[in-house]
Scaffold this motif. Structure first.
Motif, mmCIF file in Angstrom:
data_model
loop_
_atom_site.group_PDB
_atom_site.id
_atom_site.type_symbol
_atom_site.label_atom_id
_atom_site.label_comp_id
_atom_site.label_asym_id
_atom_site.label_seq_id
_atom_site.Cartn_x
_atom_site.Cartn_y
_atom_site.Cartn_z
ATOM 1 N N THR A 225 0.719 -1.295 -0.164
ATOM 2 C CA THR A 225 -0.011 0.040 -0.032
ATOM 3 C C THR A 225 0.929 1.194 0.012
ATOM 4 N N GLU A 226 0.932 2.187 -1.145
ATOM 5 C CA GLU A 226 1.611 3.089 -1.208
ATOM 6 C C GLU A 226 1.309 4.188 -0.066
ATOM 7 N N ILE A 227 2.352 4.995 0.398
ATOM 8 C CA ILE A 227 1.681 6.213 1.432
ATOM 9 C C ILE A 227 2.530 7.124 0.755
ATOM 10 N N THR A 228 2.202 8.386 1.190
ATOM 11 C CA THR A 228 2.760 9.645 0.340
ATOM 12 C C THR A 228 3.155 10.571 1.636
ATOM 13 N N ARG A 229 3.901 11.624 1.375
ATOM 14 C CA ARG A 229 4.380 12.581 2.213
ATOM 15 C C ARG A 229 3.293 13.502 2.639
ATOM 16 N N THR A 230 2.264 13.584 1.950
ATOM 17 C CA THR A 230 1.081 14.537 2.180
ATOM 18 C C THR A 230 0.276 13.538 3.416
ATOM 19 N N GLN A 231 -0.027 12.329 3.256
ATOM 20 C CA GLN A 231 -0.575 11.389 4.273
ATOM 21 C C GLN A 231 0.118 11.238 5.519
ATOM 22 N N GLU A 232 1.544 10.972 5.417
ATOM 23 C CA GLU A 232 2.379 10.723 6.517
ATOM 24 C C GLU A 232 3.651 11.637 6.744
ATOM 25 N N PRO A 233 3.467 13.007 7.090
ATOM 26 C CA PRO A 233 4.511 14.039 6.971
ATOM 27 C C PRO A 233 5.507 13.539 7.942
ATOM 28 N N ALA A 234 5.088 13.351 9.090
ATOM 29 C CA ALA A 234 6.223 12.754 10.138
ATOM 30 C C ALA A 234 7.299 11.731 9.878
ATOM 31 N N LEU A 235 6.625 10.636 9.222
ATOM 32 C CA LEU A 235 7.347 9.486 8.955
ATOM 33 C C LEU A 235 8.310 9.883 7.598
ATOM 34 N N PHE A 236 7.745 10.798 6.844
ATOM 35 C CA PHE A 236 8.616 11.370 5.612
ATOM 36 C C PHE A 236 9.853 12.226 6.141
ATOM 37 N N LYS A 237 9.485 12.877 7.291
ATOM 38 C CA LYS A 237 10.489 13.804 7.827
ATOM 39 C C LYS A 237 11.534 12.824 8.488
ATOM 40 N N MET A 238 11.133 11.541 8.841
ATOM 41 C CA MET A 238 12.366 10.795 9.554
ATOM 42 C C MET A 238 13.227 10.276 8.510
ATOM 43 N N ILE A 239 12.541 9.851 7.269
ATOM 44 C CA ILE A 239 13.212 9.369 5.921
ATOM 45 C C ILE A 239 14.121 10.528 5.519
ATOM 46 N N ASP A 240 13.695 11.601 5.512
ATOM 47 C CA ASP A 240 14.351 12.729 5.052
ATOM 48 C C ASP A 240 15.931 12.962 5.893
ATOM 49 N N GLU A 241 15.555 12.702 7.313
ATOM 50 C CA GLU A 241 16.954 12.974 8.234
ATOM 51 C C GLU A 241 17.613 11.671 7.799
ATOM 52 N N ILE A 242 17.165 10.432 7.739
ATOM 53 C CA ILE A 242 18.202 9.326 7.375
ATOM 54 C C ILE A 242 19.012 9.524 5.849
ATOM 55 N N VAL A 243 18.099 9.715 5.185
ATOM 56 C CA VAL A 243 18.839 10.012 3.636
ATOM 57 C C VAL A 243 19.823 10.995 3.770
ATOM 58 N N GLU A 244 19.660 12.300 4.366
ATOM 59 C CA GLU A 244 20.540 13.225 4.500
ATOM 60 C C GLU A 244 21.724 12.501 5.216
ATOM 61 N N GLU A 245 21.613 11.916 6.403
ATOM 62 C CA GLU A 245 22.720 11.421 7.105
ATOM 63 C C GLU A 245 23.640 10.270 6.389
ATOM 64 N N ALA A 246 22.680 9.596 5.674
ATOM 65 C CA ALA A 246 23.413 8.317 5.125
ATOM 66 C C ALA A 246 23.946 8.751 3.846
ATOM 67 N N GLY A 247 23.734 10.014 3.068
ATOM 68 C CA GLY A 247 24.204 10.338 2.026
ATOM 69 C C GLY A 247 23.797 9.650 0.709
ATOM 70 N N THR A 248 22.399 9.505 0.598
ATOM 71 C CA THR A 248 21.814 8.766 -0.485
ATOM 72 C C THR A 248 20.769 9.408 -0.760
ATOM 73 N N ASP A 249 19.789 8.773 -1.762
ATOM 74 C CA ASP A 249 18.924 9.371 -2.355
ATOM 75 C C ASP A 249 17.450 8.998 -1.818
ATOM 76 N N PHE A 250 16.545 9.878 -1.890
ATOM 77 C CA PHE A 250 15.370 9.574 -1.302
ATOM 78 C C PHE A 250 14.460 8.603 -2.237
ATOM 79 N N PRO A 251 13.931 7.480 -1.526
ATOM 80 C CA PRO A 251 13.199 6.610 -2.370
ATOM 81 C C PRO A 251 12.206 6.882 -3.220
ATOM 82 N N LYS A 252 12.158 6.134 -4.459
ATOM 83 C CA LYS A 252 11.280 6.470 -5.461
ATOM 84 C C LYS A 252 9.902 6.544 -4.800
#
Length: 683
Positions: free
Chosen positions: A91-118
């Motif tokens: 089941t696909e979820i989007t940033r609009t639906q779950e902004p707090a989860l996507f904020k956590m993923i943003d932090e991980i992506v920035e620290e890990a130095g990789t791309d945000f998932p498609k």
């Protein structure tokens, strides 16, 4: 953030790339061979037609050319193969639906130095993963990954633990040095498709063969040659894959280090140790509802039930609760594993939890942690859980309108089912993997023993030590007989070469004999403890013990009814001439009569109603009351065959369930000694 890869990672990367290089060389040679063969086949076919044009030479010429084309296509088919992941369960979820989860993923992506998932998906289970659709061209073109997070994982972790797990997933793709691992994975996947995924190719060859009898000859030649090519590729795949898996294990360690730097060592360790309990709890809920399909029962929220089961098991095992979740200790995770044998599993893609945790503790990276439940990242996780549960159960076919159980109803029924299907905890798992010993010395002079002495931790450990010793012996025998190929292994802290394995067999045999003797002595003490004294339940114990002993003695003979039927019906799964089918069914009749008589006994004594649903009982009753015809007019009668197969499968289940109930009845009588002070005084 940059994390230096280990020397082991570099070494195994080089080994994996070298293996791929060797594979490529072998593949090029095979490619040139098939290309020359194709040219020869096509040229020979054309020459044959030109030399003597007629129908026969035309068909032979086309057949020869077709052989070349199919062989060449086999060697290049991977170029057109694309691996598409099934997304129907996601089941696909989007940033609009779950902004707090996507904020956590943003932090991980920035620290890990990789791309945000498609894309980000929710799945049903207790897991997290990164996936992508791949093809041959994935080796050369950049490809964006998708992230999958299991609702069963979110439900059983803190925010910090979930962050650690997701950081691990992105850690695989975080740095240039890790691109080697990603590249090796892609190449390995392509090789796998080339070697194993040939069903569509086979279908094409078979379709060509069906056009004409002439072509079938050339189709057989094509399949013979491609099978030989495939044999070479299979050997090369094993050579490449074993090095890829060694690299894969190093990649796991490296991804753990990335996660530890982002979220801390402890959060990843605690989530790793809990994930098995969380997964088992989820699967227990699924199993519960599988047994209730016939009752049209479904779950309203499977994740609320998962939490209940997880805490239920934690309470049973006296597991500490930390941050509102069970806190599993490393010593508890392998409580019953007494093996002294250590073999590096070269075919494992992941290191063991113990190995990962050892490295995480060595890193000992401490981070400020958020111990709120991960579910709080969602706007309304309960609603999300219910939607996912409804989607999961929409795949189940019910006879009538499904009934969603309320949580309190589930709790009561699950606890009742668990109690009915397990032995009381006063025995400390002594009987979970062994039965009472019916060969013990009886009427010995009573010893000064107590219930707690007989089922103490030390006595229980003897049982699991014996299991480990016997398993270790079987493994050592496999090494001696060269059934298990390896160079070295460790036993009890000492390293051995494969050629030295035979030296351990006498040691293991003596250890097994010693432990068996101690267990048998304890079993003898158990029998005499419960069969002495003047209390009224003594006779009840002896009678239950004797009934179980008699059934235990009969068990193999009763099980042979199933074995004989399986042997008598094996022809149904093979290509058998029509006249032989009728004869084999006639030979089956005496075995089937025995099967029917055994099932009839269960139906008549009423015990089947405890273990089978209403429809199964009706089917078994119909089966034993009728002489069914299984083959007529040169075809199997599928509905009757299905009844036969069901009867064969149900019988050993009923047999094992009867044994379980008799054993549980005996143990319930013995349990009274523990809870009754008067009975303890007798002994």
């Amino acid at each position: 953030m940059y994390i230096q890869v280990s020397e082991d990672f570099k070494k195994k990367s080089k080994s994996a790339i070298l293996a791929i290089g060797i594979f490529v060389m072998v593949y090029i040679l095979l490619f040139l061979f098939t290309m020359l063969l194709t040219v020869a086949c096509i040229g020979g076919g054309i020459l044959l037609i030109i030399t003597k044009p007629m129908f026969l030479t035309l068909m032979l010429g086309i057949g020869a050319a077709g052989t070349g084309v199919f062989i060449f296509f086999f060697i290049i088919k991977f170029l057109f193969k694309k691996h598409i992941n099934d997304r129907s369960h996601l089941t696909e979820i989007t940033r609009t639906q779950e902004p707090a989860l996507f904020k956590m993923i943003d932090e991980i992506v920035e620290e890990a130095g990789t791309d945000f998932p498609k894309k980000v998906y929710l799945s049903y289970d207790v897991n997290a993963s990164v996936f992508y659709d791949s093809s041959f061209w994935s080796m050369f073109l950049p490809i964006k990954k998708n992230l999958t997070i299991g609702a069963g994982l979110i439900n059983t972790t803190t925010k910090q633990e979930l962050k650690a797990i997701l950081s691990h997933e992105f850690g695989h793709f975080s740095q240039r040095s890790m691109k080697v691992g990603s590249y090796v994975y892609n190449v390995n996947q392509i090789i796998f498709n080339l070697v194993n995924d040939d069903q569509s190719y086979r279908n094409s060859v078979e379709s060509w063969a069906n056009i004409s009898g002439y072509f079938s000859i050339f189709a057989a030649i094509s399949m013979f040659i491609t099978q030989k090519i495939q044999w070479v590729l299979t050997k090369m795949y094993s050579f490449v894959n074993i090095r890829h898996l060694a690299l894969s294990r190093e990649m796991e360690f490296h991804a753990d280090e990335v996660a530890a730097h982002i979220a801390g060592s402890l959060s990843l360790e605690e989530s790793l140790l809990r994930i098995e309990l969380a997964s088992n709890s989820y699967n227990n809920v699924l199993t519960f509802y599988e047994s209730r399909i016939s009752k049209n029962q479904a779950s309203k929220n499977i994740y609320a039930e998962q939490s209940f089961v997880m805490n239920f098991f934690a309470q049973l095992n006296e597991v500490e609760i930390k941050h509102n979740f069970p806190n599993i200790k490393l010593s508890e995770s392998g409580l019953f594993n007494k093996s002294k044998l250590v073999i590096e599993n070269q075919w494992a893609s992941h290191p063991s939890h113990e190995e990962r945790i050892t490295r995480l503790r060595a890193l000992n990276i401490i981070k400020e942690a958020n111990h709120e439940p991960a579910r709080n990242l969602f706007r309304d996780f309960e609603q999300t859980e219910e939607k996912l549960t409804a989607k999961l159960f929409s795949r189940v076919k019910y006879q009538k309108e499904k009934i969603n159980l309320e949580l309190n109803t589930f709790k009561a029924e699950f606890e009742e089912q668990y109690t009915n299907d397990s032995f009381d905890r006063v025995f400390n798992s002594y009987y979970n993997n062994k039965n009472p010993d019916f060969t013990v010395d009886k009427n010995q002079i009573p010893k000064k023993l107590s219930f707690d002495d007989l089922f103490s931790k030390e006595k229980v450990e003897l049982v699991y030590a014996l299991i480990a010793l016997e398993n270790d012996k079987n493994t050592i025998e496999a090494i001696v007989n060269k059934e298990l190929a390896l160079k070295t292994f460790d036993y009890d802290g000492q390293k051995y070469s494969a050629s030295e394995a035979h030296k351990l067999l006498p040691v293991l045999n003596k250890a097994i004999a010693d432990v068996k003797s101690q267990i048998q002595q304890n079993d003898s003490d158990i029998y005499n403890y419960f069969s002495t004294g003047e209390h009224g339940r003594k006779n009840e114990f002896i009678q239950a013990y004797q009934r179980l002993a008699e059934f235990d003695h009969q068990y193999e003979e009763k099980l042979s009814v199933y074995t004989d039927m399986s042997n008598a019906t094996v022809f149904m799964s093979t290509q058998t001439p029509f006249d032989q089918i009728k004869h084999k069914f006639s030979l089956m009749i005496p075995f089937e009569e025995k099967l029917k008589n055994e099932i009839r006994a269960y139906l008549e004594d009423g015990t089947a109603s405890v273990d089978l649903n209403e429809q199964d009982i009706k089917d078994m009753d119909y089966y034993i009351q009728n002489d069914l015809i299984y083959f007529n007019n040169n075809q199997y009668l599928e509905s009757n065959i299905q009844l036969l197969i069901n009867a064969m499968n149900i019988y050993p289940y009923l047999l094992s369930r009867k044994y379980f109930r008799m054993k549980k009845n005996l143990l319930d009588i013995m349990k009274e000694w523990k809870i009754s002070p008067e009975m303890e005084k007798v002994n």
